[in-house]
Structure formats: structure tokens, C-alpha cells
Design an enzyme around this catalytic site. Structure first.
Site, short mmCIF file in Angstrom:
data_model
loop_
_atom_site.label_atom_id
_atom_site.label_comp_id
_atom_site.label_asym_id
_atom_site.label_seq_id
_atom_site.Cartn_x
_atom_site.Cartn_y
_atom_site.Cartn_z
N HIS A 126 0.88 -1.17 0.00
CA HIS A 126 0.00 0.00 0.00
C HIS A 126 0.92 1.23 0.00
O HIS A 126 2.02 1.17 0.55
CB HIS A 126 -0.83 -0.05 1.28
CG HIS A 126 -1.92 0.97 1.38
ND1 HIS A 126 -1.67 2.26 1.74
CD2 HIS A 126 -3.26 0.86 1.21
CE1 HIS A 126 -2.81 2.93 1.78
NE2 HIS A 126 -3.79 2.11 1.46
N ASP A 204 3.07 -4.61 8.04
CA ASP A 204 1.87 -3.80 7.88
C ASP A 204 0.68 -4.76 8.02
O ASP A 204 0.36 -5.50 7.10
CB ASP A 204 1.89 -3.12 6.50
CG ASP A 204 0.59 -2.41 6.19
OD1 ASP A 204 -0.35 -2.45 7.03
OD2 ASP A 204 0.50 -1.80 5.11
N GLN A 207 -4.59 -5.32 6.95
CA GLN A 207 -5.56 -6.30 6.46
C GLN A 207 -5.51 -7.58 7.28
O GLN A 207 -6.55 -8.12 7.65
CB GLN A 207 -5.30 -6.61 4.98
CG GLN A 207 -5.44 -5.41 4.04
CD GLN A 207 -6.86 -4.88 3.98
OE1 GLN A 207 -7.83 -5.61 4.23
NE2 GLN A 207 -7.00 -3.61 3.67
N LYS A 230 -10.50 -0.68 10.34
CA LYS A 230 -10.73 -1.89 9.54
C LYS A 230 -11.07 -3.07 10.44
O LYS A 230 -11.51 -4.11 9.97
CB LYS A 230 -9.48 -2.21 8.71
CG LYS A 230 -9.17 -1.15 7.67
CD LYS A 230 -8.01 -1.55 6.80
CE LYS A 230 -7.33 -0.36 6.19
NZ LYS A 230 -7.80 -0.05 4.85
N CYS A 368 -4.78 2.52 -3.75
CA CYS A 368 -3.59 3.06 -3.06
C CYS A 368 -2.40 2.14 -3.26
O CYS A 368 -1.58 1.95 -2.36
CB CYS A 368 -3.82 3.26 -1.57
SG CYS A 368 -5.13 4.39 -1.18
C1 LIG Z 1 -2.35 -2.95 3.56
C2 LIG Z 1 -2.71 -1.56 4.00
N1 LIG Z 1 -1.75 -0.78 4.53
C3 LIG Z 1 -2.02 0.46 4.96
C4 LIG Z 1 -3.26 1.01 4.86
C5 LIG Z 1 -3.49 2.40 5.34
O1 LIG Z 1 -4.42 2.43 6.37
P1 LIG Z 1 -4.91 3.82 6.95
O2 LIG Z 1 -5.44 4.59 5.80
O3 LIG Z 1 -5.97 3.46 7.93
O4 LIG Z 1 -3.73 4.47 7.59
C6 LIG Z 1 -4.30 0.24 4.31
C7 LIG Z 1 -5.65 0.80 4.17
O5 LIG Z 1 -6.20 0.95 3.11
C8 LIG Z 1 -4.00 -1.08 3.88
O6 LIG Z 1 -4.96 -1.85 3.34
#
Ligand SMILES: Cc1ncc(COP(=O)(O)O)c(C=O)c1O
Lengths: 410, 140
Positions: A126, A204, A207, A230, A368
Site C-alpha cells: 500500500h 503492515d 488487512q 478496519k 492506493c
Molecule cells: C495494507 C494496508 N496498509 C495500509 C493502509 C493504510 O491504512 P490507513 O489509511 O488506515 O492508515 C491500508 C488501508 O487501506 C491497507 O490496506
């Protein structure tokens, strides 16, 4: 931990929003990977703080402030237990996973890493786990390396080994589960691999944390990040787990109130972790909401949730495989309930708009993860993602919706 | 399927998105402009030739491609000033949802007004056209 038998129709009653209609149709919410819906217990916990005992934390000597501080810190205990952290001090509250990663890139990255050291990420990150490292590279002179993935959407182990070959890598920052491909990465093996080569590991878990139990001690991971929203919790609250000795050596990220021990006009000494990293008034209500979300998920049990979602994922994959001209991105062996796809006949945005008119919410676009889309050879894709309240009937509704779209574009 | 969705994805739009009549990069042109939607990665290139000949290369959704094609059809033979005026009138249609009898086939996109996130798909080719016209002016 008492777990209740998994019954999806009972679980759906816990989520008030699921009875809503969209465009006159029953809501079919297949966008939980972007942000999940909230159960009544989370909503109530947040309302109760505001109605019964709200005040700022760690500041007042009065009853309300003490009660609120207790509830805020109790949420930290819940997160620590949820991740099986060694100590509550290893849990830092942030705004979201993005902020957690930025905190590590800024504070750890600019002190523990030296110019010339290398950071490795994968091709399936991401943007939240890519851009902070690009900034660190440009500001601090570390090298940023990208480990490849295979066409099936799994980490390419050979490529990873090649990135580590010269011994310069000091940090591996990698997703625990891809938000596009659904692939899990072999976290335990990755940590052992990196540690054996003198590198720390950040996972990270945005998910993964929603879909399977995470034990940071068993993984021996150095940093683990996720967002509350999430995990059926509110927005505005995220988590950074880091090993205590690492946090202790890290300087503050933001500065101000809460994060200091003593301050004069000339200098300040920093509070110990975790408060060193929680400058300013935190998201008190949201943190308490996250605590309630964790209680909720644990009462159902992540194993039961995982089993339900495995069934949904298998069902969904089979349904999509039956649609001519539809391509699912990634075919990892170990994958979670995130199905990203393209259709020959219709562009992802047209799919999303037409499904929306049938009450079905999916995400469309680049998720993203723009470089990953390029790697998979697509410019945009639609994504259906599953949660503990998703039903087989909703997946059928998606299938019917896609069939209608094919009709329109035939 | 609800009526509004059919309203948006009218036969004309589906048809033009699948088989554009004014698509493809021409061998000669006097100026070009591009539009890109950073959110989704959709792109369109618009080619302008003196005398009011416009062609496009659209990579994106049905709304974008059909809009580019209907635009090229609508502006054929028009002067740059007329094209600019038409852009204003078209943007009015896709934001208000009210058809404008003077715009002919372009009214097929009026339904996009119902889909806030999609309005930009319809207006992007016009932004690219304006860029081409500006370049055309610069080069006299
Ligand atoms: C794998 C992953 N990393 C990071 C993020 C970023 O999360 P946040 O926007 O809550 O900081 C997301 C959210 O879309 C994600 O799916």
C-alpha cells in the site's frame, strides 16, 4: 476467552447499518477492506464515554479525568493482550497505520538507520508502506529496495534473497496481507530470515489483523502496525506495536504535551514509551471504541472469523471463475477475503457505478497501490472484500450484478 | 437494474465506448492536450487540427471514452471560441443533469450528474481539448 458459536445472521444484528437501503435496494457492503462497519457495542462504548465520564486523560486530578484515563489505558491493555505483546508499554496509539509507519520511518529511520543502509519493501505495498520510505531515502540517504512478487501474487523469495545479499539491509518493511491481491506473506519465515541477516522487520498488519490471530511474540516481529477502523473500530485510532527496547531508544516523532517528563524554557526530557510517542490530546473516545471492537472480535474468536471468511473466499473465487472474461488478480495459496478483478467488457469504474445502483458497494480504482497495479498489468480494478458479517447470499448478489453488467456491455 | 443506471449507460454511451468513431491518433494534427485522473489512472489524449478536426485516444471507463467521442463529434468544424463555449454548456449539463437542446448527442451524458464521483470522467476530455487549443494558439 468465551467464544460464541458463529452464526452470521446473529452477527449481522450487531451491526445497525446493515439494515440500511441504498438506492432502494438492500445494502450489500463488500468494501470492508477499505473500512469496516461498526457493531453496536463499539458505537455504544463511544457514546457512553461522552455521556457519562468524559474528560481529558492524564491531566486532571478529578474523578472524570481519572475514569477516562483508566478507560483509555485499559484499551492499551486490550491491544497488548490481543497482539500478545510482552508489555503494555509496547503499544503506541496513533491516528492510523499510515501514521504508525511514518512514526517508525521518521523516528527509528533517522536514528537507528545510517546513510548507506538499505530498507526493503515488496512490490505489493500500500502507498502507506512505500512513500514514507521514499521520503526517508531522499532525506536520510538510505537505499530503498523493492522485493519482487510472482505472477501469482506471492512474494518472490529469490528476489528477496538477492536484495539481502550484500548485507546492507537493516529493515524489511512488508505487508502481512495485500489489500489488492489478498495474499498473506509468510510472516514468521520472513522475520527469521531477516533477523538471521541482521535486519529488523515491520509488518503492515492493516488487512491481516482483521482476518487472523496475530501473536507478535511468536512472530518475533519488531514492529507491527494496524488501523482501528478496519477492525470494526472507529476511525482516528491506529496502533504501533514495537519491542520495548527498540521504542526506548527511539526519539519522539511529534512534540508537545503528554510526551515529556519535565520541561524548562531551554529543554525537555522525554517521557518513557509509550507516552513519548503520544504527544497532545489523543483520540480518547476512539481509543476506547477500539477497545470495545477488540472485545467484540475476541468474543466471536478470530479462528471462527477466519473459518467463515475462508468459506466466503473459496465461494467467491468459484463464483468469479464462472464469469467469462473476468480476471482475478493474484492466485496465492494463502489468501484472505479480498478479491480484486477486472472484466473484459467493463471498466472497473463502470462496474462499481452499476453495482452501486443495485445496492452493492465495492471499491474501484488503484487501491492506493499504483505501482502494484502496473506490476499486475492493469490500470484499474474492482475489489470485493469480505468481513465477518458477509454472507454467501451477498456474494451471489455480486455475481448477479456482474452478469447484468455483462448484459449492458455485451 | 434501476432506471437511473440505464439512464446513464444508454445505448449510445455503451456503443461509443466500445467502438469510438473519432478514436486514434491522427497522422497530422496541430496541437494536443492530455487529461489524467490521478485517482483512477484514466487518461485521455486529444488531438486538434485547424479547421475543427478533433480526435482522441481514451484509456479508461465507458463514460470517459464515450464523452471523448461525443465531444469530437460535437465540435467538428467549430472554432476554438465555439468549442470553449460548448465546454461550458456541457459542464452545466453534467453537473445539473438538465439537458440542453443545443448540445444534441452530448445530452446522453446528462445522467452522470447523479454520480458525483463520475462527473470528472465526462469532463476530462474537454479539459484535454482546452489544453490542445491553448497549445494551438501559442503556436499561432
Ligand atoms: C495494507 C494496508 N496498509 C495500509 C493502509 C493504510 O491504512 P490507513 O489509511 O488506515 O492508515 C491500508 C488501508 O487501506 C491497507 O490496506
Amino acid at each position: 476467552m468465551s467464544t460464541r458459536a458463529f452464526n452470521v445472521s446473529e452477527i449481522r444484528k450487531d451491526f445497525p447499518i446493515l439494515t440500511q437501503q441504498v438506492h432502494g435496494r438492500k445494502l450489500v457492503f463488500l468494501d470492508s477492506a477499505a473500512s469496516a462497519q461498526k457493531p453496536r457495542v463499539v458505537i455504544d462504548a463511544m457514546v457512553r464515554v461522552m455521556e457519562l465520564q468524559y474528560a481529558n486523560v492524564h491531566r486532571g486530578l478529578h474523578w472524570m479525568s481519572e475514569r477516562t484515563s483508566d478507560a483509555y489505558e485499559a484499551a492499551r491493555d486490550k491491544v497488548a493482550a490481543f497482539l500478545n505483546a510482552r508489555a503494555r508499554e509496547e503499544i503506541v496509539f496513533t491516528r492510523n497505520a499510515t501514521e504508525s509507519i511514518n512514526l517508525v520511518a521518521y523516528s527509528y529511520g533517522r536514528t537507528a538507520l545510517r546513510p548507506g543502509d538499505a530498507v526493503v519493501v515488496s512490490q505489493m505495498e500500500h502507498h502507506a508502506n512505500l512513500v514514507p520510505w521514499q521520503i526517508l531515502r531522499d532525506a536520510h540517504g538510505v537505499e530503498l529496495r523493492i522485493a519482487k512478487i510472482t505472477d501469482s501474487g506471492e512474494l518472490d523469495w529469490e528476489s528477496l534473497e538477492a536484495q539481502f545479499a550484500d548485507g546492507k539491509v537493516k529493515l524489511l518493511a512488508i505487508t502481512h496481507m495485500s489489500n489488492v491481491l489478498g495474499s498473506y506473506t509468510p510472516a514468521e519465515r520472513l522475520v527469521a530470515f531477516a533477523h538471521a541477516r541482521g535486519a529488523k522487520v515491520l509488518l503492515d498488519g492493516c488487512q491481516a489483523i482483521v482476518h487472523r490471530a496475530v501473536d507478535v511474540q511468536a512472530l518475533d516481529v519488531d514492529f507491527y502496525v494496524f488501523s482501528g477502523h478496519k477492525l470494526y473500530g472507529p476511525t482516528g485510532i491506529g496502533v504501533l506495536y514495537a519491542k520495548r527496547e527498540i521504542l526506548e531508544a527511539m526519539p519522539p516523532f511529534l512534540a508537545g504535551g503528554e510526551m515529556i517528563d519535565s520541561v524548562s524554557y531551554e529543554r525537555a526530557t522525554w517521557a518513557p514509551p509509550p507516552h513519548r510517542f503520544e504527544a497532545g490530546t489523543p483520540a480518547i473516545i476512539e481509543t476506547i471504541g477500539l477497545g470495545a471492537a477488540i472485545d467484540y472480535v475476541q468474543a466471536i474468536g478470530l479462528d471462527a472469523i477466519a473459518a467463515h471468511e475462508r468459506e466466503l473466499t473459496a465461494y467467491g473465487l468459484k463464483m468469479l471463475a464462472g464469469i467469462e472474461g473476468l480476471r482475478v488478480l493474484g492466485s496465492a495459496q494463502d489468501r484472505g477475503g479480498v478479491l480484486t478483478f477486472t472484466m473484459e467488457d467493463a471498466h472497473a469504474h463502470d462496474i462499481a457505478t452499476l453495482l452501486d445502483r443495485q445496492g452493492i458497494a465495492v471499491r474501484a480504482g488503484r487501491h492506493c497501490a499504483e505501482p502494484l497495479m502496473g506490476r499486475m498489468g492493469v490500470s484499474a480494478a474492482a475489489r470485493a472484500s469480505f468481513a465477518l458479517y458477509t454472507t454467501v447470499e451477498e456474494i451471489d448478489a455480486l455475481g448477479e450484478g456482474l452478469a447484468r453488467i455483462k448484459q449492458i456491455f455485451k | 437494474m434501476s432506471s437511473t443506471a440505464q439512464e446513464l449507460y444508454r445505448a449510445l454511451i455503451v456503443e461509443r465506448s466500445k467502438a469510438p468513431r473519432f478514436g486514434g491518433r491522427p497522422e497530422v494534427f496541430d496541437a494536443q492536450g492530455q487529461g489524467e485522473n490521478a485517482m483512477c489512472g484514466d487518461r485521455v489524449q486529444v488531438f486538434w487540427q485547424r479547421g475543427g478536426v478533433v480526435r482522441h485516444e481514451a484509456h479508461g471507463c465507458a463514460i470517459l471514452t464515450a464523452s471523448a467521442d461525443l465531444m469530437a463529434q460535437a465540435v467538428a468544424g467549430k472554432s476554438p471560441a465555439q468549442m470553449a463555449a460548448m465546454r461550458g454548456a456541457f459542464e452545466e449539463v453534467v453537473t445539473s443533469g438538465m439537458e440542453n437542446p443545443a448540445l444534441g448527442d452530448l445530452n446522453a451524458l446528462a445522467g452522470v450528474a447523479q454520480y458525483r464521483a463520475r462527473i470528472r470522467c465526462a469532463t476530462l476530455p474537454w479539459a484535454a481539448l482546452e489544453e490542445a487549443l491553448k497549445e494551438g494558439q501559442l503556436h499561432g
